[in-house]
Design a protein around this motif. Structure first.
Motif, PDB file in Angstrom:
ATOM      1  N   LEU A 274       0.811  -1.223   0.000  1.00 40.57           N
ATOM      2  CA  LEU A 274       0.000   0.000   0.000  1.00 40.57           C
ATOM      3  C   LEU A 274       0.843   1.270   0.000  1.00 40.57           C
ATOM      4  CD1 LEU A 274      -2.753  -1.049   2.579  1.00 40.57           C
ATOM      5  CD2 LEU A 274      -2.840  -1.195   0.080  1.00 40.57           C
ATOM      6  N   GLY A 275       2.089   1.167   0.474  1.00 44.01           N
ATOM      7  CA  GLY A 275       2.961   2.342   0.527  1.00 44.01           C
ATOM      8  C   GLY A 275       2.532   3.366   1.570  1.00 44.01           C
ATOM      9  N   LYS A 276       1.780   2.910   2.612  1.00 39.02           N
ATOM     10  CA  LYS A 276       1.308   3.829   3.646  1.00 39.02           C
ATOM     11  C   LYS A 276       1.861   3.394   5.004  1.00 39.02           C
ATOM     12  CE  LYS A 276      -3.031   4.981   1.291  1.00 39.02           C
ATOM     13  NZ  LYS A 276      -4.512   4.968   1.395  1.00 39.02           N
ATOM     14  N   PRO A 277       2.303   4.352   5.820  1.00 38.15           N
ATOM     15  CA  PRO A 277       2.870   4.004   7.131  1.00 38.15           C
ATOM     16  C   PRO A 277       1.799   3.596   8.136  1.00 38.15           C
ATOM     17  CG  PRO A 277       2.815   6.384   6.872  1.00 38.15           C
ATOM     18  CD  PRO A 277       2.351   5.806   5.557  1.00 38.15           C
ATOM     19  N   ILE A 298      10.786   4.516   0.330  1.00 38.43           N
ATOM     20  CA  ILE A 298      10.481   5.031  -1.008  1.00 38.43           C
ATOM     21  C   ILE A 298      11.723   5.691  -1.585  1.00 38.43           C
ATOM     22  CG2 ILE A 298       9.026   6.592  -2.344  1.00 38.43           C
ATOM     23  CD1 ILE A 298       6.875   6.248  -0.201  1.00 38.43           C
ATOM     24  N   VAL A 299      12.145   5.224  -2.760  1.00 44.53           N
ATOM     25  CA  VAL A 299      13.298   5.777  -3.474  1.00 44.53           C
ATOM     26  C   VAL A 299      12.840   6.169  -4.870  1.00 44.53           C
ATOM     27  CG1 VAL A 299      15.621   5.355  -4.338  1.00 44.53           C
ATOM     28  CG2 VAL A 299      14.908   4.356  -2.159  1.00 44.53           C
ATOM     29  N   GLU A 302       9.326   5.266  -5.826  1.00 44.65           N
ATOM     30  CA  GLU A 302       9.041   3.839  -5.935  1.00 44.65           C
ATOM     31  C   GLU A 302       9.285   3.173  -4.574  1.00 44.65           C
ATOM     32  OE1 GLU A 302      10.492  -0.193  -8.322  1.00 44.65           O
ATOM     33  OE2 GLU A 302      11.423   1.745  -8.734  1.00 44.65           O
ATOM     34  N   THR A 303       8.301   2.371  -4.127  1.00 47.32           N
ATOM     35  CA  THR A 303       8.438   1.652  -2.866  1.00 47.32           C
ATOM     36  C   THR A 303       9.372   0.463  -3.064  1.00 47.32           C
ATOM     37  OG1 THR A 303       6.192   2.294  -2.205  1.00 47.32           O
ATOM     38  CG2 THR A 303       7.199   0.466  -1.030  1.00 47.32           C
ATOM     39  N   VAL A 304      10.509   0.514  -2.374  1.00 44.01           N
ATOM     40  CA  VAL A 304      11.521  -0.542  -2.544  1.00 44.01           C
ATOM     41  C   VAL A 304      11.583  -1.467  -1.340  1.00 44.01           C
ATOM     42  CG1 VAL A 304      12.928   0.875  -4.077  1.00 44.01           C
ATOM     43  CG2 VAL A 304      13.332   0.948  -1.615  1.00 44.01           C
ATOM     44  N   GLY A 305      10.763  -1.213  -0.338  1.00 44.37           N
ATOM     45  CA  GLY A 305      10.764  -2.057   0.853  1.00 44.37           C
ATOM     46  C   GLY A 305      10.041  -1.360   1.990  1.00 44.37           C
TER      47      GLY A 305
END
Length: 535
Positions: A274-277, A298-299, A302-305
């Protein structure tokens, strides 16, 4: 003095140039040897072809058979020599006597060199030898007439021609090597710039230093830290995290494992997706409760982990209890100081007016009230932290001109687990604060808060009743939602925390609002008492 290290760009250029130079050198040697062998072979084949052509000539064969016609052979050989650009063409009989030679004075004399013997025996041969015309590559071809060998044709190519051809080939190799080295140097420079850009302009020594510092910081942080990549594979675990995992019974060295396989209760893959904390979430690992924050990595958009930081909730609760205790102590001191100051003003005024009888009665009432309040609380409530907390709330309420009554209908034992005290303080404290806030802004004349405590069958019943205004109907269903309040924006957190604490203690809460009792909060929670208090 510390030796200065080469920059990455300089090191890359030097290494690439050395590799290119070494490669070109080896290639040049191999090509040079190949060219040398090719030139020798080509020269030999050329001399052999000329020799065979001359050996098949009728002029040569007739002259050798008749042992005459040297003049014709000399003319023929000279014509062939001029047209083929060879050093010499010598025709000799079976005794090695020359019938032709570029130097006519040597015609009729024996051939010199000694390398013609194989040809006189009927074999085609070649050699490099020095004769009357200098060092040359020689090819010897037998001459036959009617199936019988009658002589030999020797064709010579000067070695200078061979050396010149080899030098020309080597020159081309050197030119190609220089061009290759130049291109390699340019490529090395561009490669070094590309690598430097990828490394954000940092030198390897700086990267190693930063990596060492980062690793030291991660290992020294008290919070547990776990990081996963985009596929959910664990790539970082610090020492504090391993200590918590060991406490939860998880095995060592999870690096490289899938986070779901190692810890089933994790939500890190969801954060990656989801890319949400997620912040301040509770997680259960084999019965061990931890308080977790999860943030996506996010780099470049793009979410890398994702990375998770967490602490043992028991430690957090202990710290929270300490903080609550300090805050309560400070609030109590402040309230009592303010209250004591007001009473001193009253006493001072009575002394100035010489109302000694009234002053005596006033001091007596103060002493009796303080003893009654604190005595009733400390005698009935065995948990010192909770008792001190409630005494502090009494002073705070009086400071706001609100009468707070703590009624213990039974003795309240000390809880079996320390976290229950923490949750109790959250529940009672926020309910009392909520009532105080409501009464401070209320227009009612009689401002009272009654707290009823009753303990039965390892359950604690808490009723908080205040004389404030009744709740608005539209807030009845939303009163425990985070951020919902009738007091305006940036409020509505206290009752939300109350509900969370009640749920953690597996209890229930209900609210009643009517004209007779105004607002009443009723809470029932599980409250196992301490082992030594059980009968």
């Amino acid at each position: 003095m510390r030796k200065q290290r080469l920059k990455l760009s300089t090191l890359v250029i030097i290494v690439v140039c050395i590799v290119v130079l070494f490669s070109l050198l080896i290639t040049g040697i191999l090509i040079s040897n190949t060219i040398k062998d090719t030139i020798h072979k080509t020269t030999e084949e050329k001399a052999e072809v000329i020799g065979k052509t001359v050996a098949r000539s009728g002029v040569v064969q007739s002259a050798l058979v008749d042992n005459d016609g040297s003049k014709k052979v000399q003319e023929y050989a000279s014509d062939i020599q001029r047209s083929t650009d060879v050093s010499f063409i010598v025709v000799m009989d079976m005794n090695g006597v020359r019938k032709s030679h570029p130097n006519e004075d040597l015609i009729g004399k024996h051939f010199k060199g000694g390398d013609e013997k194989d040809a006189l025996s009927g074999h085609v041969s070649s050699s490099i030898s020095k004769g009357t015309l200098g060092k040359s590559l020689r090819s010897f071809t037998p001459v036959y007439s009617d199936g019988k060998q009658v002589g030999v044709v020797a064709v010579g190519v000067p070695m200078k021609s061979v050396s010149d051809a080899l030098a020309d080939g080597n020159k081309q190799i050197v030119i190609g090597s220089i061009i290759g080295l130049f291109v390699g140097a340019i490529g090395a420079y561009l490669l070094s710039r590309y690598i430097k850009r990828i490394l954000l302009g940092l030198e390897p020594s700086h990267i190693a230093k930063i990596l060492g510092e980062r690793n030291t910081m991660l290992q020294s942080v008290h919070e547990g830290i776990v990081a996963v990549d985009k596929e959910g594979k664990i790539n970082l675990v610090n020492k504090s995290a391993m200590d918590i995992f060991k406490k939860a019974g998880l095995k060592d060295n999870p690096i490289g494992m899938q986070i779901n396989d190692y810890m089933a209760s994790t939500q890190l893959p969801k954060v990656v997706e989801l890319g949400k904390p997620e912040r301040d979430k509770e997680q259960n690992i084999n019965g061990l409760k931890i308080l977790v924050n999860r943030v996506p990595l996010i780099v470049k958009d793009e979410t890398v982990g994702a990375i998770s930081t967490f602490r043992d909730k028991t430690e957090v609760n202990k710290l929270s209890e300490q903080l609550v205790g300090v805050k309560t102590y400070a609030d109590t001191l402040r309230a009592q100081s303010h209250e004591f100051s007001n009473r001193l003003h009253v006493i001072s005024g009575m002394l100035q007016m010489e109302h000694y009888d009234d002053l005596k009665q006033y001091i007596h009432e103060i002493v009796e009230l303080g003893s009654q309040e604190s005595g009733d609380i400390t005698s009935k409530i065995k948990d010192a932290v909770l008792a001190g907390f409630l005494i502090g709330k009494l002073s705070l309420a009086r400071e706001q001109n609100i009468k707070l009554s703590i009624m213990n209908h039974t003795t309240i034992p000390e809880p079996n687990y320390s976290y229950i005290t923490h949750e109790m303080i959250t529940i009672i404290g926020n309910l009392i604060d909520n009532s105080i806030d409501s009464l401070v802004t209320s227009s009612v004349k009689k401002k009272t808060i009654d707290v009823h405590l009753k303990y039965e069958n390892e359950q604690l019943m808490i009723d908080v009743i205040d004389s404030g205004l009744i709740l608005e109907n539209e807030l009845d269903d939303q009163i425990f939602e985070k951020g919902v309040s009738s007091k305006g924006e940036n409020r509505g957190y206290g009752l939300h925390l109350v509900q969370q604490s009640v749920e953690k203690l597996k209890g229930n809460i209900k609210i009643d609002s009517n004209e007779a009792s105004n607002v009443q909060f009723s809470v029932v929670i599980n409250y196992p008492k301490k082992e030594e208090d059980k009968c």
